[in-house]
Design a protein around this motif. Sequence first.
Motif, short mmCIF file in Angstrom:
data_model
loop_
_atom_site.label_atom_id
_atom_site.label_comp_id
_atom_site.label_asym_id
_atom_site.label_seq_id
_atom_site.Cartn_x
_atom_site.Cartn_y
_atom_site.Cartn_z
N PRO A 112 96.14 15.29 28.55
CA PRO A 112 96.67 15.80 27.27
C PRO A 112 97.38 17.15 27.47
CG PRO A 112 94.41 15.04 27.01
CD PRO A 112 94.68 15.05 28.48
N GLU A 113 98.53 17.28 26.87
CA GLU A 113 99.29 18.52 26.98
C GLU A 113 98.58 19.68 26.29
OE1 GLU A 113 102.38 20.77 28.42
OE2 GLU A 113 101.97 18.63 28.78
N ASP A 114 97.72 19.34 25.31
CA ASP A 114 96.99 20.39 24.58
C ASP A 114 96.09 21.21 25.50
OD1 ASP A 114 98.18 19.53 22.29
OD2 ASP A 114 96.49 18.30 21.61
N LEU A 115 95.60 20.59 26.57
CA LEU A 115 94.74 21.31 27.50
C LEU A 115 95.51 22.46 28.16
CD1 LEU A 115 92.79 18.41 29.26
CD2 LEU A 115 91.95 19.98 27.50
N TYR A 116 96.75 22.18 28.56
CA TYR A 116 97.56 23.21 29.20
C TYR A 116 97.96 24.30 28.20
CZ TYR A 116 97.98 20.01 33.13
OH TYR A 116 97.70 19.18 34.20
N LYS A 117 98.24 23.89 26.97
CA LYS A 117 98.59 24.87 25.95
C LYS A 117 97.42 25.80 25.65
CE LYS A 117 102.07 21.95 23.70
NZ LYS A 117 102.44 21.23 22.46
N ALA A 118 96.23 25.22 25.54
CA ALA A 118 95.05 26.04 25.28
C ALA A 118 94.76 26.98 26.46
CB ALA A 118 93.84 25.14 25.03
N ALA A 119 94.96 26.47 27.69
CA ALA A 119 94.74 27.31 28.87
C ALA A 119 95.75 28.45 28.92
CB ALA A 119 94.83 26.46 30.13
N ALA A 120 96.99 28.16 28.54
CA ALA A 120 98.02 29.20 28.53
C ALA A 120 97.70 30.27 27.50
CB ALA A 120 99.39 28.57 28.26
N VAL A 121 97.20 29.86 26.35
CA VAL A 121 96.81 30.82 25.31
C VAL A 121 95.69 31.73 25.81
CG1 VAL A 121 95.76 31.06 23.03
CG2 VAL A 121 97.58 29.38 23.40
N ASP A 122 94.78 31.15 26.59
CA ASP A 122 93.66 31.93 27.14
C ASP A 122 94.07 32.78 28.34
OD1 ASP A 122 91.95 30.92 25.27
OD2 ASP A 122 91.24 29.27 26.54
N GLY A 123 95.33 32.72 28.72
CA GLY A 123 95.83 33.57 29.80
C GLY A 123 95.80 32.95 31.18
N ALA A 124 95.57 31.63 31.28
CA ALA A 124 95.54 30.96 32.58
C ALA A 124 96.96 30.73 33.08
CB ALA A 124 94.80 29.62 32.47
N GLY A 125 97.22 31.14 34.30
CA GLY A 125 98.52 30.92 34.90
C GLY A 125 98.63 29.52 35.49
N LEU A 126 99.76 29.26 36.18
CA LEU A 126 99.98 27.93 36.75
C LEU A 126 98.93 27.57 37.79
CD1 LEU A 126 103.88 27.94 37.11
CD2 LEU A 126 102.49 26.82 35.35
N ALA A 127 98.58 28.55 38.63
CA ALA A 127 97.58 28.29 39.67
C ALA A 127 96.22 27.97 39.06
CB ALA A 127 97.47 29.49 40.61
N ALA A 128 95.85 28.71 38.02
CA ALA A 128 94.57 28.47 37.36
C ALA A 128 94.56 27.13 36.65
CB ALA A 128 94.28 29.59 36.37
N GLN A 129 95.68 26.77 36.03
CA GLN A 129 95.78 25.47 35.37
C GLN A 129 95.66 24.33 36.36
OE1 GLN A 129 99.24 25.22 32.83
NE2 GLN A 129 98.90 27.26 31.98
N LEU A 130 96.27 24.52 37.54
CA LEU A 130 96.17 23.50 38.59
C LEU A 130 94.72 23.34 39.05
CD1 LEU A 130 97.57 21.60 40.68
CD2 LEU A 130 97.75 23.60 42.17
N ARG A 131 94.04 24.45 39.24
CA ARG A 131 92.67 24.42 39.77
C ARG A 131 91.66 23.96 38.73
NH1 ARG A 131 88.80 28.41 39.80
NH2 ARG A 131 90.33 29.90 38.98
N ILE A 133 92.36 22.41 35.56
CA ILE A 133 92.69 21.26 34.71
C ILE A 133 93.23 20.09 35.53
CG2 ILE A 133 94.10 20.44 32.79
CD1 ILE A 133 94.15 23.28 31.70
N THR A 134 94.34 20.34 36.24
CA THR A 134 95.05 19.24 36.90
C THR A 134 94.19 18.55 37.95
OG1 THR A 134 97.14 20.40 36.54
CG2 THR A 134 97.13 18.60 38.13
N LEU A 135 93.68 19.30 38.91
CA LEU A 135 92.92 18.69 40.01
C LEU A 135 91.63 18.02 39.53
CD1 LEU A 135 93.45 21.25 42.91
CD2 LEU A 135 94.60 19.07 42.51
#
Length: 223
Positions: A112-131, A133-135
């Motif tokens: 879900p794209e909402d997971l990335y949006k929520a992570a971005a709001v919480d200040g998670a960068g691309l590397a943090a989102q990869l570690r 959420i994605t993986l």
Amino acid sequence: MWVAAAVALELSLGLLAATALNRDLPGTKIFAVLILLPYFLPNVVAGHMWALLLDPRLGVINDLLVRIGVLQSYKAWFADPNTALAATILVEAWHGFPFFALLLLAGLKGIPEDLYKAAAVDGAGLAAQLRLITLPMLKTVIAAAVILRVIGLVNSPDLLLILTGGGPGDATQVLSLYAFQTAYKEFNFGYASALSVVMFVTLMIFAAGYIRISRITKGQGDD
């Protein structure tokens, strides 16, 4: 070394390609075709193509490397024990990474794209989102893809047979190629059958161990 290095490279390149394709940027469709093209080529075609590209006398890649100053003279990549295995691994990675790209792209579409949006709001960068959420969300897909690719690589030594024949010396010799040569060059079918049984048992142990380490089980999935 052949299987581990090739799978690691293919997984890394596949994840990178899948992430790029998942962004739906302009030109993504053309990029997708170019990425998938190597996987559509039969191993025999891909092997002979790279044998010509890296030919020590007529190879285009050698010519380019000499022209830009990386090499002083043309190099026999597949005839040098120090470079033969690395060269064949790179060829295999180029040929096999679209397999991971396809499966990982399908997995990314299900996050879900909402997971990335929520992570971005919480200040998670691309590397943090990869570690974070994605993986984790792709864990099951990655485990299945790795197991299937390892089985394919162990059982299919055709690229090595075309490029090096297991040489020079034993620099690129693997168990499946050795079993093939034992059966059809030495006609020692009994020993070749024993080698095949060893490969089968090894693959079963690897698959069971990898699934256990990856924690791909129903109970843990429910947790």
